[in-house]
Write an enzyme that holds these catalytic residues in place. Structure first.
Site, PDB file in Angstrom:
ATOM      1  CB  THR A  80      -5.595 -24.977  -6.242  1.00  0.00           C
ATOM      2  OG1 THR A  80      -5.276 -25.419  -7.565  1.00  0.00           O
ATOM      3  CG2 THR A  80      -4.608 -25.596  -5.270  1.00  0.00           C
ATOM      4  CG  HIS A 100       6.505 -22.297   9.672  1.00  0.00           C
ATOM      5  ND1 HIS A 100       5.720 -22.198  10.788  1.00  0.00           N
ATOM      6  CD2 HIS A 100       7.293 -23.396   9.853  1.00  0.00           C
ATOM      7  CE1 HIS A 100       6.009 -23.179  11.617  1.00  0.00           C
ATOM      8  NE2 HIS A 100       6.962 -23.923  11.082  1.00  0.00           N
TER       9      HIS A 100
END
Length: 423
Positions: free
Chosen positions: A341, A394
């Site tokens: 993006t 994560h």
């Protein structure tokens, strides 16, 4: 009568919203001509007619939610009318050739069948008048008694237009027992306000972004890139690139190629979590976030690892044009493995992009800004610098992998010749 049904939309999409009717009752429709536009979670789809005919009725209103396979309109077939005339002509010819008694008998049987057909469509006592679902819905909303609505339909069926043209005042409702006082509503501020209903796509974007933040262990790491080498290369090669490819050489193709090379080194960023398994993708379909009129969409550049700079730039321009003109198909939006993006086109200096689930990583580019950079212990120069951000899940991507991935991006953009060997 031809039924228009909601088509199969996509594997994960079972319903849509009627965005707008492109044809109204009484309009002629050619085979293949669009009748209605449906809004889904991802794209708008025009539903065409498989046959030519006249639109008789709409069974859903604009804003209604409809399911895959649901009948939403009916058409009268143009060819059916011709067949009926031909049949009638043959019947009349046979009747004229027959003796008078037989002719009388034929007429009596015909009249009996007509009465029988009318009786099949007239509501039984106690069941109320015949009306289309859309007409019943509109009557409920306006408090109109369907038995008081006049219709010109030959079988007495009430449609939406009959209800719309009914001017009778709503039947009074019996007074209900007084309920406990409702909680007071917020007092208007007295300032100008406007309420805008969220589109289906905007609602979906909102819910999915919240879902990602609630289900993923999202973390963002940052770095900065000296864009001097890439900008110089673009300046040197731009004229020939345009001549060879009919498009400009932009920054997105460099970052797409760099991302593919970095993903090959760090495969867990090109993955997806499914239950208790990690699915490592061995292909590189890169999503490019594009701002469209109805909200952010992420069309996908397929097999980016097999395409050159010109092919990538053409794909990005083509997909961006389709997004801005609301022409993206579901195949353009599904199956991406990693997303890029670029908030820099709007002037963003720094941001923390949100994951595009079920992907586990997204790269954020930002605006290029001249900043003083220490070249060595004695030299400072103004260099065109870009902050880049990598948000990652994560749960399967560790900090070491994320930081290393972003460092690979930085190294390849600052020395773009590496892309000739890496990607």
């Amino acid at each position: 009568m031809i039924e228009i049904k909601v088509p199969e939309l996509a594997e994960s999409i079972t319903e849509g919203t009627v965005a707008s009717w492109l044809k109204q009752p009484g309009d002629h429709v050619e085979k293949g001509e669009a009748i209605v536009e449906l809004e889904t979670d991802k794209v708008n789809i025009e539903v065409p007619s498989d046959e030519s005919g006249t639109l008789e009725e709409q069974l859903a209103g604009e804003g209604d939610t409809v399911q895959v396979g649901q009948v939403i309109a009916r058409l009268s077939s143009g060819s059916a009318g011709g067949t009926a005339v031909a049949t009638k002509t043959k019947t009349e010819a046979a009747a004229e050739a027959a003796p008078a008694p037989a002719e009388t008998k034929t007429e009596e049987v015909g009249e009996a069948k007509k009465v029988e057909r009318r009786e099949e469509h007239v509501a039984s006592p106690g069941k109320g008048p015949i009306a289309t679902p859309a007409a019943r819905k509109l009557a409920r909303e306006r408090g109109i008694d369907l038995s008081a609505v006049q219709t010109n339909d030959p079988i007495g069926r009430i449609n939406v237009h009959d209800v719309s043209n009914h001017n009778a005042t709503p039947a009074p409702k019996p007074e209900a027992p007084k309920a406990p006082a409702a909680a007071p509503q917020p007092v208007a501020s007295g300032k100008d306000e406007e309420r805008i209903k969220m589109t289906r796509r905007r609602q979906t974007i909102a819910s999915r972004l919240v879902e990602v933040q609630q289900t993923a262990a999202m973390l963002t790491t940052f770095n900065e890139i000296d864009m001097t080498a890439v900008m110089a290369l673009r300046k040197r090669r731009q004229e020939k690139f345009i001549k060879d490819n009919d498009v400009k050489l932009g920054f997105m193709s460099f970052f797409t190629k760099a991302a593919v090379a970095a993903l090959k080194r760090m495969p867990y960023l090109n993955a997806e979590i499914q239950g208790n398994e990690i699915v490592l993708k061995k292909y590189y379909d890169i999503g490019i976030a594009v701002s469209a009129p109805d909200g952010l969409v992420v069309p996908v550049v397929r097999e980016a690892d097999r395409k050159n700079f010109g092919e990538i730039e053409k794909d990005i321009i083509h997909l961006a044009d389709k997004a801005r003109n609301n022409k993206l198909g579901l195949s353009d939006l599904t199956g991406g493995t990693f997303t890029i993006t670029n908030g820099g086109v709007f002037g963003s200096l720094l941001s923390t992009p949100i994951l595009n689930g079920p992907q586990v990583a997204i790269l954020g580019m930002h605006t290029i800004q001249l900043r003083p950079i220490a070249i060595d212990a004695e030299t400072i120069e103004n260099r065109p610098m870009m902050y880049v951000a990598l948000s990652y899940d994560h749960r399967i991507v560790d900090g070491r992998e994320a930081v290393t991935f972003l460092k690979h991006i930085k190294d390849m953009i600052e020395d773009p010749e590496q892309l000739l060997f890496e990607a």
